[in-house]
Scaffold this motif. Sequence first.
Motif, mmCIF file in Angstrom:
data_model
loop_
_atom_site.group_PDB
_atom_site.id
_atom_site.type_symbol
_atom_site.label_atom_id
_atom_site.label_comp_id
_atom_site.label_asym_id
_atom_site.label_seq_id
_atom_site.Cartn_x
_atom_site.Cartn_y
_atom_site.Cartn_z
ATOM 1 N N TRP A 51 12.976 -31.996 -39.307
ATOM 2 C CA TRP A 51 13.559 -31.176 -38.237
ATOM 3 C C TRP A 51 13.590 -29.726 -38.685
ATOM 4 O O TRP A 51 13.584 -29.413 -39.868
ATOM 5 C CB TRP A 51 14.972 -31.646 -37.864
ATOM 6 C CG TRP A 51 16.012 -31.352 -38.919
ATOM 7 C CD1 TRP A 51 16.291 -32.112 -40.017
ATOM 8 C CD2 TRP A 51 16.898 -30.214 -38.977
ATOM 9 N NE1 TRP A 51 17.288 -31.512 -40.754
ATOM 10 C CE2 TRP A 51 17.687 -30.348 -40.139
ATOM 11 C CE3 TRP A 51 17.104 -29.103 -38.135
ATOM 12 C CZ2 TRP A 51 18.668 -29.417 -40.499
ATOM 13 C CZ3 TRP A 51 18.074 -28.175 -38.507
ATOM 14 C CH2 TRP A 51 18.844 -28.342 -39.677
ATOM 15 N N ASN A 52 13.602 -28.845 -37.705
ATOM 16 C CA ASN A 52 13.736 -27.408 -37.943
ATOM 17 C C ASN A 52 13.896 -26.747 -36.585
ATOM 18 O O ASN A 52 13.401 -27.246 -35.584
ATOM 19 C CB ASN A 52 12.490 -26.854 -38.646
ATOM 20 C CG ASN A 52 12.585 -25.353 -38.878
ATOM 21 O OD1 ASN A 52 11.813 -24.572 -38.329
ATOM 22 N ND2 ASN A 52 13.549 -24.946 -39.664
ATOM 23 N N ALA A 53 14.590 -25.636 -36.556
ATOM 24 C CA ALA A 53 14.770 -24.806 -35.358
ATOM 25 C C ALA A 53 15.654 -25.464 -34.302
ATOM 26 O O ALA A 53 16.577 -24.846 -33.803
ATOM 27 C CB ALA A 53 13.436 -24.389 -34.756
ATOM 28 N N LEU A 54 15.401 -26.691 -33.948
ATOM 29 C CA LEU A 54 16.287 -27.414 -33.041
ATOM 30 C C LEU A 54 17.045 -28.457 -33.850
ATOM 31 O O LEU A 54 16.518 -28.986 -34.822
ATOM 32 C CB LEU A 54 15.479 -28.156 -31.980
ATOM 33 C CG LEU A 54 14.700 -27.336 -30.971
ATOM 34 C CD1 LEU A 54 13.917 -28.275 -30.059
ATOM 35 C CD2 LEU A 54 15.645 -26.471 -30.148
ATOM 36 N N TYR A 55 18.279 -28.794 -33.402
ATOM 37 C CA TYR A 55 18.996 -29.900 -34.019
ATOM 38 C C TYR A 55 18.456 -31.197 -33.414
ATOM 39 O O TYR A 55 19.150 -31.894 -32.689
ATOM 40 C CB TYR A 55 20.505 -29.758 -33.793
ATOM 41 C CG TYR A 55 21.085 -28.493 -34.400
ATOM 42 C CD1 TYR A 55 21.136 -28.341 -35.782
ATOM 43 C CD2 TYR A 55 21.556 -27.464 -33.601
ATOM 44 C CE1 TYR A 55 21.650 -27.184 -36.353
ATOM 45 C CE2 TYR A 55 22.077 -26.299 -34.158
ATOM 46 C CZ TYR A 55 22.113 -26.169 -35.532
ATOM 47 O OH TYR A 55 22.616 -25.022 -36.088
ATOM 48 N N PRO A 109 9.775 -20.594 -29.341
ATOM 49 C CA PRO A 109 10.483 -20.192 -30.562
ATOM 50 C C PRO A 109 10.903 -21.358 -31.439
ATOM 51 O O PRO A 109 11.317 -21.158 -32.573
ATOM 52 C CB PRO A 109 11.717 -19.455 -30.020
ATOM 53 C CG PRO A 109 11.917 -19.987 -28.644
ATOM 54 C CD PRO A 109 10.555 -20.337 -28.120
ATOM 55 N N PHE A 110 10.787 -22.606 -30.898
ATOM 56 C CA PHE A 110 11.159 -23.774 -31.700
ATOM 57 C C PHE A 110 9.924 -24.516 -32.195
ATOM 58 O O PHE A 110 10.025 -25.631 -32.670
ATOM 59 C CB PHE A 110 12.016 -24.741 -30.868
ATOM 60 C CG PHE A 110 13.060 -24.061 -30.037
ATOM 61 C CD1 PHE A 110 14.109 -23.401 -30.644
ATOM 62 C CD2 PHE A 110 12.998 -24.073 -28.651
ATOM 63 C CE1 PHE A 110 15.071 -22.755 -29.897
ATOM 64 C CE2 PHE A 110 13.956 -23.435 -27.887
ATOM 65 C CZ PHE A 110 15.000 -22.769 -28.512
ATOM 66 N N GLY A 111 8.752 -23.904 -32.050
ATOM 67 C CA GLY A 111 7.522 -24.630 -32.339
ATOM 68 C C GLY A 111 6.673 -23.985 -33.402
ATOM 69 O O GLY A 111 7.075 -23.049 -34.111
ATOM 70 N N ALA A 112 5.465 -24.517 -33.534
ATOM 71 C CA ALA A 112 4.426 -23.949 -34.404
ATOM 72 C C ALA A 112 3.125 -24.104 -33.633
ATOM 73 O O ALA A 112 2.838 -25.182 -33.113
ATOM 74 C CB ALA A 112 4.363 -24.691 -35.727
ATOM 75 N N GLN A 113 2.367 -23.008 -33.545
ATOM 76 C CA GLN A 113 1.189 -23.040 -32.674
ATOM 77 C C GLN A 113 0.066 -22.183 -33.250
ATOM 78 O O GLN A 113 0.288 -21.047 -33.662
ATOM 79 C CB GLN A 113 1.575 -22.508 -31.283
ATOM 80 C CG GLN A 113 0.442 -22.586 -30.256
ATOM 81 C CD GLN A 113 0.912 -22.228 -28.861
ATOM 82 O OE1 GLN A 113 1.557 -21.198 -28.676
ATOM 83 N NE2 GLN A 113 0.622 -23.078 -27.891
ATOM 84 N N LEU A 114 -1.120 -22.740 -33.236
ATOM 85 C CA LEU A 114 -2.329 -21.966 -33.568
ATOM 86 C C LEU A 114 -3.314 -22.186 -32.437
ATOM 87 O O LEU A 114 -3.636 -23.334 -32.105
ATOM 88 C CB LEU A 114 -2.931 -22.473 -34.888
ATOM 89 C CG LEU A 114 -4.321 -21.913 -35.230
ATOM 90 C CD1 LEU A 114 -4.272 -20.406 -35.474
ATOM 91 C CD2 LEU A 114 -4.904 -22.635 -36.452
ATOM 92 N N ASN A 115 -3.766 -21.121 -31.807
ATOM 93 C CA ASN A 115 -4.776 -21.237 -30.756
ATOM 94 C C ASN A 115 -5.604 -19.949 -30.743
ATOM 95 O O ASN A 115 -5.343 -19.031 -31.521
ATOM 96 C CB ASN A 115 -4.128 -21.561 -29.391
ATOM 97 C CG ASN A 115 -3.226 -20.449 -28.878
ATOM 98 O OD1 ASN A 115 -3.422 -19.277 -29.189
ATOM 99 N ND2 ASN A 115 -2.224 -20.822 -28.094
#
Length: 590
Positions: A51-55, A109-115
């Motif tokens: 987990w990270n950013a969100l509980y 803001p709670f994610g990770a993204q590459l595009n």
Amino acid sequence: MPAGAQNSLSTSQTAPVRYIVSLANRLEHLVRVRILLGPGPSQRDVQLPVWNALYQVRDFSQYVNWVRAKSTTGQPIAVQEIDKTTWHLTGIAPGAEIEYEIFADQSGPFGAQLNPQHAFFNLAEILMYPVDGRNSLAEIWFTDLPAGWRIATALPSLGEGFSAPDYDRLADSPVEIGAFQESDFDQGSAHYRVVVDADPADYDMQKMVPMLRSLVSAATAWMDDQPFQTYMFLYHFPRGPAGGGMEHADSTAIDISASRLAESPQSLGDLTAHEFFHLWNVKRIRPQSLEPIDYTKENYTPALWFSEGATSTAGNIIRLRAGLLDDARYLKGVADEIGELERRPAHLTQSSEESSLDAWLEKYDYYRLPKRSISYYNKGSLLGVLLDLQIREATHGSASIRDVFQWMNEHYARKGPFFPDSEGVRRAAEAVSHSDLGGFFRKYVAGTDEIPWDDFFRTVGLHLVRRVVSIADLGFVATQNFDAAPVVSAILARSAAENGGLSVGDAILEINGHSVNDGYAQHLAALRPGETLRLRVRNSAGERELRWTLGTRQEIELQLTDLDKVTPEQKASRAAWLRGEAQTVGETRP
Ligand SMILES: [Zn+2]
């Protein structure tokens, strides 16, 4: 490849952990990570947070395609998976290179993204850590960037790369990589960066910067503190689903959909004030229960009513002081929050502390039903308001919630210790008010007693007026998990919604032709009895459009209005309360 990354390893066990992150495969959203471990124990485990950013446990290892490792001389090293998110390596005393591929395509803001447009990373979602090396210095390089892309992060620069004193600080520093726009300004003794990744047609940097300047100026003056040299605001305004902000110690990442920003420009200041205040409340004024962070499972805390809710209380006060919110809209907002709490039957069965502990259930639709849960944001922001009023009454206006935050900043954040959850808040509030607040915390923080609102608001010459209003009867309840589409979680028996073919589990995509991305709650609130409701919904069988005529039902609407007779003392108290500061000596009544 960072120069010297492999040959300057220290021989101590605290050798830096070096990360090299390749952005080459943007089309397939595949991030290639290499971790260079220096000399150390011969057996080590590496873990990826769940987990990270969100509980919310999101199990980021679900996206790891493969993991491999080699020795400093290039010989393959066996990698043994020992649980869903931990890998074991042996024979690596001289050091090793671990490599893995991870899919990253979660926006926001709670994610990770590459595009192909950009990269945005909450680093804990893509970076493993050595279990015995979370406290080691961390260094990171990003490679294979397309021409024109730049890197924005609050991490200190190493020239080509960036460094952090340990993994936790690395994970607390989101990174935006792309062709973003940037502005900056100085305020007090600090430098502020404003990074925006959005279509320039959708926002106006010339208006944003003065707004941010007034906001940070109001906030740092209110706290009498500026515990950083550089702070970064990072915004996305996508034309699609978006919504939310994530706090960090020296930065914040905020997403607002372009259409919402256009319809409700004040949402920018609202969200930003909350996230900015978090740099104190939760990042530096930090509950003990969140430390040390446990990345391997739920990290329970009963303190979110304060760390989130009272952050909203403070954010609103700061907007009032910055001139970004007027008194009437503020009072309407408080009354609306009371209405929201009272309409949830669970306010009699779930306390604000229990709601904090249960944050980990928010990913489930049923949990968010009004009869099951309250929101610690909602009740917590009201508890912040009430605590403020209670302290003002106890001290004849000479102290307020501002003193609570400053006291906690002084005694916990600056001196180092984390605060002992609700007990720590009570200690601070009692210290600044010289009064016993045991009853307040027992009944309203730990308990589910009905709150005697008028007893609190009388001190500032206000009371709640309840008015029965006729509103559109939707016939269903839908709940929304952050920026996901709202999902129908209950349907009233024999309602028009049931007859209209709506089912529990349907995700709502459009309301009368409006995408739910640009203000789902606002579109619902605007519906009138007798109107036709058109919903576009989706379930596993596909999309469909439903329509029915809305019936009528009665609801109680709340308003905070003047008492019949408002005394000069109450007037003075109200003015100080809405300024977020203590009454001046002349105003103070014995
Ligand atoms: Zn927050």
